[in-house]
Scaffold this motif. Sequence first.
Motif, mmCIF file in Angstrom:
data_model
loop_
_atom_site.group_PDB
_atom_site.id
_atom_site.type_symbol
_atom_site.label_atom_id
_atom_site.label_comp_id
_atom_site.label_asym_id
_atom_site.label_seq_id
_atom_site.Cartn_x
_atom_site.Cartn_y
_atom_site.Cartn_z
ATOM 1 N N LEU A 59 55.456 16.276 34.501
ATOM 2 C CA LEU A 59 54.683 16.448 35.733
ATOM 3 C C LEU A 59 53.968 17.792 35.742
ATOM 4 C CD1 LEU A 59 53.983 15.523 38.676
ATOM 5 C CD2 LEU A 59 56.087 16.704 39.385
ATOM 6 N N ARG A 60 52.661 17.772 35.860
ATOM 7 C CA ARG A 60 51.890 19.003 36.062
ATOM 8 C C ARG A 60 52.041 19.404 37.522
ATOM 9 N NH1 ARG A 60 47.106 21.629 33.807
ATOM 10 N NH2 ARG A 60 46.850 23.489 35.095
ATOM 11 N N LEU A 61 52.523 20.604 37.776
ATOM 12 C CA LEU A 61 52.791 21.066 39.134
ATOM 13 C C LEU A 61 51.496 21.532 39.803
ATOM 14 C CD1 LEU A 61 56.149 22.983 38.500
ATOM 15 C CD2 LEU A 61 55.828 20.671 39.388
ATOM 16 N N ALA A 62 51.121 20.841 40.849
ATOM 17 C CA ALA A 62 49.855 21.106 41.518
ATOM 18 C C ALA A 62 49.838 22.498 42.145
ATOM 19 C CB ALA A 62 49.602 20.059 42.596
ATOM 20 N N GLY A 63 48.765 23.223 41.908
ATOM 21 C CA GLY A 63 48.578 24.520 42.535
ATOM 22 C C GLY A 63 49.391 25.651 41.942
ATOM 23 N N HIS A 64 50.091 25.389 40.844
ATOM 24 C CA HIS A 64 50.928 26.424 40.236
ATOM 25 C C HIS A 64 50.205 27.074 39.061
ATOM 26 C CE1 HIS A 64 55.147 25.218 41.810
ATOM 27 N NE2 HIS A 64 54.212 24.879 42.676
ATOM 28 N N GLY A 65 50.293 28.386 38.998
ATOM 29 C CA GLY A 65 49.764 29.112 37.865
ATOM 30 C C GLY A 65 50.783 29.174 36.744
ATOM 31 N N PRO A 66 50.480 29.882 35.658
ATOM 32 C CA PRO A 66 51.413 30.021 34.536
ATOM 33 C C PRO A 66 52.483 31.074 34.831
ATOM 34 C CG PRO A 66 49.383 31.183 34.046
ATOM 35 C CD PRO A 66 49.165 30.500 35.364
ATOM 36 N N PHE A 67 53.274 30.803 35.879
ATOM 37 C CA PHE A 67 54.259 31.771 36.360
ATOM 38 C C PHE A 67 55.297 32.092 35.292
ATOM 39 C CE2 PHE A 67 53.486 29.476 40.617
ATOM 40 C CZ PHE A 67 52.331 30.205 40.837
ATOM 41 N N HIS A 68 55.788 33.331 35.341
ATOM 42 C CA HIS A 68 56.822 33.823 34.421
ATOM 43 C C HIS A 68 56.353 33.790 32.972
ATOM 44 C CE1 HIS A 68 59.297 33.755 37.967
ATOM 45 N NE2 HIS A 68 59.148 32.454 38.093
ATOM 46 N N THR A 69 55.104 34.142 32.762
ATOM 47 C CA THR A 69 54.546 34.274 31.413
ATOM 48 C C THR A 69 53.643 35.496 31.391
ATOM 49 O OG1 THR A 69 52.426 33.101 31.639
ATOM 50 C CG2 THR A 69 54.410 31.743 31.371
ATOM 51 N N PRO A 70 53.283 35.983 30.182
ATOM 52 C CA PRO A 70 52.370 37.126 30.098
ATOM 53 C C PRO A 70 50.987 36.846 30.683
ATOM 54 C CG PRO A 70 53.585 36.884 28.047
ATOM 55 C CD PRO A 70 53.889 35.657 28.863
ATOM 56 N N LEU A 71 50.651 35.569 30.926
ATOM 57 C CA LEU A 71 49.366 35.255 31.547
ATOM 58 C C LEU A 71 49.295 35.740 32.992
ATOM 59 C CD1 LEU A 71 48.874 31.621 30.171
ATOM 60 C CD2 LEU A 71 47.686 33.698 29.421
ATOM 61 N N MET A 72 50.420 36.156 33.550
ATOM 62 C CA MET A 72 50.472 36.651 34.933
ATOM 63 C C MET A 72 50.304 38.168 35.008
ATOM 64 S SD MET A 72 50.794 33.903 36.719
ATOM 65 C CE MET A 72 51.086 34.659 38.317
ATOM 66 N N PHE A 73 49.744 38.775 33.968
ATOM 67 C CA PHE A 73 49.621 40.238 33.952
ATOM 68 C C PHE A 73 48.853 40.766 35.161
ATOM 69 C CE2 PHE A 73 46.030 38.520 31.621
ATOM 70 C CZ PHE A 73 44.950 39.228 32.125
ATOM 71 N N GLY A 74 47.834 40.030 35.607
ATOM 72 C CA GLY A 74 47.061 40.482 36.761
ATOM 73 C C GLY A 74 47.906 40.547 38.013
ATOM 74 N N SER A 75 48.796 39.580 38.183
ATOM 75 C CA SER A 75 49.694 39.569 39.331
ATOM 76 C C SER A 75 50.658 40.746 39.285
ATOM 77 C CB SER A 75 50.470 38.246 39.359
ATOM 78 O OG SER A 75 51.393 38.216 40.425
ATOM 79 N N ALA A 76 51.212 41.027 38.111
ATOM 80 C CA ALA A 76 52.145 42.149 37.973
ATOM 81 C C ALA A 76 51.458 43.479 38.251
ATOM 82 C CB ALA A 76 52.756 42.147 36.571
ATOM 83 N N ASP A 77 50.261 43.643 37.729
ATOM 84 C CA ASP A 77 49.524 44.886 37.947
ATOM 85 C C ASP A 77 49.231 45.096 39.428
ATOM 86 O OD1 ASP A 77 49.564 45.359 35.256
ATOM 87 O OD2 ASP A 77 47.489 44.757 34.888
ATOM 88 N N LYS A 78 48.786 44.038 40.113
ATOM 89 C CA LYS A 78 48.480 44.151 41.545
ATOM 90 C C LYS A 78 49.740 44.460 42.347
ATOM 91 C CE LYS A 78 45.606 41.809 43.865
ATOM 92 N NZ LYS A 78 44.872 40.738 44.578
ATOM 93 N N ALA A 79 50.851 43.811 41.975
ATOM 94 C CA ALA A 79 52.100 44.027 42.707
ATOM 95 C C ALA A 79 52.542 45.478 42.626
ATOM 96 C CB ALA A 79 53.180 43.105 42.145
ATOM 97 N N LYS A 80 52.511 46.058 41.436
ATOM 98 C CA LYS A 80 52.974 47.434 41.287
ATOM 99 C C LYS A 80 52.039 48.426 41.968
ATOM 100 C CE LYS A 80 56.034 47.105 37.328
ATOM 101 N NZ LYS A 80 56.444 47.644 36.016
ATOM 102 N N ALA A 81 50.766 48.062 42.059
ATOM 103 C CA ALA A 81 49.817 48.939 42.743
ATOM 104 C C ALA A 81 49.962 48.865 44.264
ATOM 105 C CB ALA A 81 48.392 48.576 42.338
ATOM 106 N N GLU A 82 50.325 47.699 44.769
ATOM 107 C CA GLU A 82 50.334 47.467 46.219
ATOM 108 C C GLU A 82 51.692 47.676 46.864
ATOM 109 O OE1 GLU A 82 49.381 43.795 49.374
ATOM 110 O OE2 GLU A 82 49.073 43.516 47.219
ATOM 111 N N LEU A 83 52.783 47.439 46.119
ATOM 112 C CA LEU A 83 54.125 47.415 46.697
ATOM 113 C C LEU A 83 54.961 48.520 46.067
ATOM 114 C CD1 LEU A 83 54.404 43.547 46.477
ATOM 115 C CD2 LEU A 83 54.197 44.865 48.610
ATOM 116 N N PRO A 84 55.089 49.662 46.728
ATOM 117 C CA PRO A 84 55.716 50.836 46.114
ATOM 118 C C PRO A 84 57.226 50.715 45.983
ATOM 119 C CG PRO A 84 55.183 51.276 48.407
ATOM 120 C CD PRO A 84 54.580 49.941 48.089
ATOM 121 N N ALA A 85 57.764 51.484 45.061
ATOM 122 C CA ALA A 85 59.212 51.493 44.833
ATOM 123 C C ALA A 85 59.971 52.001 46.056
ATOM 124 C CB ALA A 85 59.533 52.350 43.615
ATOM 125 N N GLY A 86 59.291 52.741 46.924
ATOM 126 C CA GLY A 86 59.934 53.254 48.125
ATOM 127 C C GLY A 86 60.403 52.185 49.091
#
Length: 348
Positions: free
Chosen positions: A208-235
């Motif tokens: 089953l191809r999951l509708a609306g899902h990106g390639p989660f938990h893979t290196p293809l999500m680098f853009g998501s990781a970069d945005k998260a670290k920029a927007e959501l501080p360790a504090g």
Amino acid sequence: MSTRKTALVVAPGRGTYGKGELGSIARLHGARFPDLIANFDAQRTDRGQPTVTELDGADRFSVATHMRGDVAAPLIYTATALDYLSIDREKYDVIAVAGNSMGWYSALALGGAVSVADGFRISNAMGLNSQTHGPGGQILLQVVDEDWRPVPGLRDALFALVDSIAARPGHALVLSIDLAGMLVFAGDEAGLAALLAEAPPTPGRDPLRLAGHGPFHTPLMFGSADKAKAELPAGLFSAPAIPMVDGRGHVWRRFSSDPAAVWDYTFGHQILAPYDFALSVQVAVKEFAPDVIILPGPGDTLGGAIAQSLIGITWQGIAGKGDFMARQASDPILLSMGRPEQRALVTG
């Protein structure tokens, strides 16, 4: 001697707020948690987004709207967090938490590593950030039979096929989530097409191809990781109040966890590497030996994966679906708050 039962709480991820859950946040929690819901709504309003109240109160469920990451994530987090706050603590002592994929963001709040309000901030931001990725998606395949026992050789055959496809030029394909009885693979369009074309027969359901899902938990999500670290501080993070078991089976404990390390895992490895949900459940039950596992809403679709994770280690003699169902009938080990009769046991 305490009569409370010990409980592991497992937070659900994407795909759990569906048509049947529309309106459930207002119905179950509107009168009890108006201030928290108002806080979540204000956070959405500040970002120019429809509020949780508006989305949950829609006249009808829309796949195009409600299944989108920036809508699904805050709805799921709200339902999960408020269900967690509804657990009767006179009856249950929560001794550990875990989550599936996006449910890790909920687990952070349930475990006290972030506040409930900041947990919503994180889930809401990641619902939007999850749409920032390279082209691709996820495919779900079943690897157990009708009694939830592994089909001999099937898991190994799938991993061998995926490795073969990933080695081809212009193809990306890797494990995304291990759900015990089901495997989710993710990759680019070429990798997904090859898997759909070449997958061996699987029991119960077709791939089953999951509708609306990106390639989660893979290196293809680098853009998501970069945005998260920029927007959501360790504090935003602190040491957890109760142990949290992550998607590697690692236990984050109260007095030995560095908040900066939790932040780095959450917006690094957790986004870019496979999420082993089955292992997280297995580690949690072996490490903390809970009397019960509580599955907050929305829905109860994660219940099968939790049961199959227990079957994978024959937890307390549960070796198949028949064993699990018999245990549920006599002395339930899994309490799903999405089921009214089990919810009543949890909330009192």
